[in-house]
Design an enzyme around this catalytic site. Structure first.
Site, PDB file in Angstrom:
ATOM      1  N   ASP A  76       0.800  -1.231   0.000  1.00 25.08           N
ATOM      2  CA  ASP A  76       0.000   0.000   0.000  1.00 25.08           C
ATOM      3  C   ASP A  76       0.833   1.283   0.000  1.00 25.08           C
ATOM      4  OD1 ASP A  76       1.001  -0.182   2.544  1.00 25.08           O
ATOM      5  OD2 ASP A  76      -0.907   0.112   3.579  1.00 25.08           O
ATOM      6  N   GLU A  77       2.103   1.189  -0.384  1.00 21.91           N
ATOM      7  CA  GLU A  77       2.912   2.401  -0.434  1.00 21.91           C
ATOM      8  C   GLU A  77       4.026   2.280  -1.477  1.00 21.91           C
ATOM      9  OE1 GLU A  77       5.117   3.141   3.234  1.00 21.91           O
ATOM     10  OE2 GLU A  77       4.822   1.050   3.808  1.00 21.91           O
TER      11      GLU A  77
END
Length: 412
Positions: free
Chosen positions: A102-103
């Site tokens: 998620d990054e």
């Protein structure tokens, strides 16, 4: 001066579930690993506001909010959104590093002028996410001149915010941050620094390096001094530049402690199939095999063991991997119940440089395995599988939240 963005999806797992199911929108949501699991691994923005966070037990979460929705995780669903997120960000710069599920980091130094500057890129990415993925999927963005400070900046205006760390405000931000807020400085090292009277980056910067060497050694003394000044000279690792994997692995935590040999055996066989498949997808084979087991003794004491074996030949098939894994398990003479199992294969080598087997039986197995892989990639995982797996509950592969298997995920 370089311009690095760190883009971090907000409450990612829960937001994806809210996007997929409108009935969850606006509600406190807790993501659990699966049916029967008792720990929340991710919480929605609404749940976080009332004190429910990662690590909260489902029992405690229900005490805080009886109406909380507990949703089993679906890592394939999350990873599909990750891939769309990567595609969107790659429109604004090819210099992109996927950091976790998620990054990611984005170096826009050379491209920001084409998109009305850094603020233009941030705005366009947020608009693209909303339009192409969904209104519940948002990201917070940190901006700075290196990776370290960009990552430190991204949570400051969460959720869905933007924050920039510049040479002018760097010290103000650093001195407010916890030591463990900086990537690379874990809780164990933080605890060590606390014992030396170093509680923040200001005191870390002020302590003489010779004193620091006494406490943490010469390597960490030098690295910590750099961190205290917000210095980071690392480069982004693009997807195409990810180094080849040195090992492949798969772990699984059982829903309850067990002494049932057939269940343990079936689970290990399942894990071996996945680990071997990962190796084949990367066109690699290995000759070191490892097993990890954790569980409880009869008196309730927790115990664990790990063993490995190196063989003279390379292997990439689940059956061959399992043969060695089961041998290792039997040698353990496991004294209690089992809760956690993990298998791994190391000393990987590119199959292109390995000698092909001349034995007809091995060639037949190779063709059969190739055919099974082709069917499963075309029609879905475990469409075809060894009949021995019928003895236990099927364990499908899942994306690691930290994308520890990036070399495999981006192999093709």
């Amino acid at each position: 001066m370089p311009i690095i963005l760190h883009l971090d999806m907000d409450s990612f797992f829960a937001s994806v579930e809210q996007q997929a199911n409108p009935a969850l929108a606006g509600r406190p949501v807790g993501i659990i690993k699966g049916e029967g699991r008792s720990c929340i691994i991710a919480a929605s923005k609404e749940a976080k506001k009332i004190g429910i966070k990662t690590g909260t037990s489902s029992y405690e979460a229900k005490k805080i909010c009886p109406g909380i929705a507990l949703v089993p995780s679906d890592f394939d669903k999350y990873y599909s959104v990750t891939k769309r997120f990567i595609e969107i960000c790659s429109r604004y710069s090819p210099d992109l590093e996927v950091f976790s599920i998620d990054e990611l980091f984005l170096n826009v130094t050379q491209t920001q002028a084409f998109f009305s500057g850094v603020s233009g890129i941030c705005q366009k990415i947020k608009e693209d996410l909303k339009r192409e993925v969904g209104e519940h999927i948002t990201c917070s963005i940190g901006i700075s001149y290196n990776r370290l400070l960009a990552k430190l900046a991204s949570p400051i205006n969460k959720p869905n915010g933007v924050f920039a760390i510049t040479p002018e405000n760097r010290d103000k931000v650093l001195f407010k941050a916890k030591l463990s807020d900086v990537c690379g400085l874990g809780h164990r090292l933080e605890k060590k620094l606390f014992s030396m009277g170093i509680t923040n980056f200001k005191s870390l910067r002020e302590i003489p390096i010779e004193n620091l060497k006494i406490g943490v050694g010469p390597f960490w003394a030098k690295e910590l001094k750099k961190l205290s000044c917000g210095e980071d000279d690392s480069f982004l690792t693009r997807v195409g530049e990810i180094s080849k994997a040195k090992s492949v692995s798969r772990t699984f935590t059982l829903y309850e402690n067990t002494k049932e040999v057939d269940l343990i055996k079936a689970t290990l066989r399942n894990l071996c199939e996945e680990a071997a498949f990962k190796a084949r997808e990367m066109k690699m084979a290995g000759r070191m095999v490892g097993l990890s087991v954790r569980g409880e003794l009869a008196n309730g004491e927790r115990t664990g063991d790990g063993r490995h074996k190196t063989v003279r030949y390379f292997l990439d098939k689940g059956s061959d991997l399992f043969e060695i894994v089961w041998e290792l398990f039997l040698k353990m003479k496991w004294p209690g119940s089992v809760r956690f199992l993990g298998v791994w294969m190391g000393l990987l080598a590119d199959k292109k440089i390995l000698t092909l087997s001349l034995f007809p039986e091995e060639q037949k197995k190779e063709k059969l395995t190739w055919a099974m892989d082709k069917v499963n990639k075309e029609f879905g995982e475990l469409t075809v599988y060894p009949a021995v797996l019928l003895k236990g509950k099927m364990i499908k592969s899942e994306v690691n939240g930290f994308l520890g298997d990036k070399a495999y995920r981006f192999a093709n």
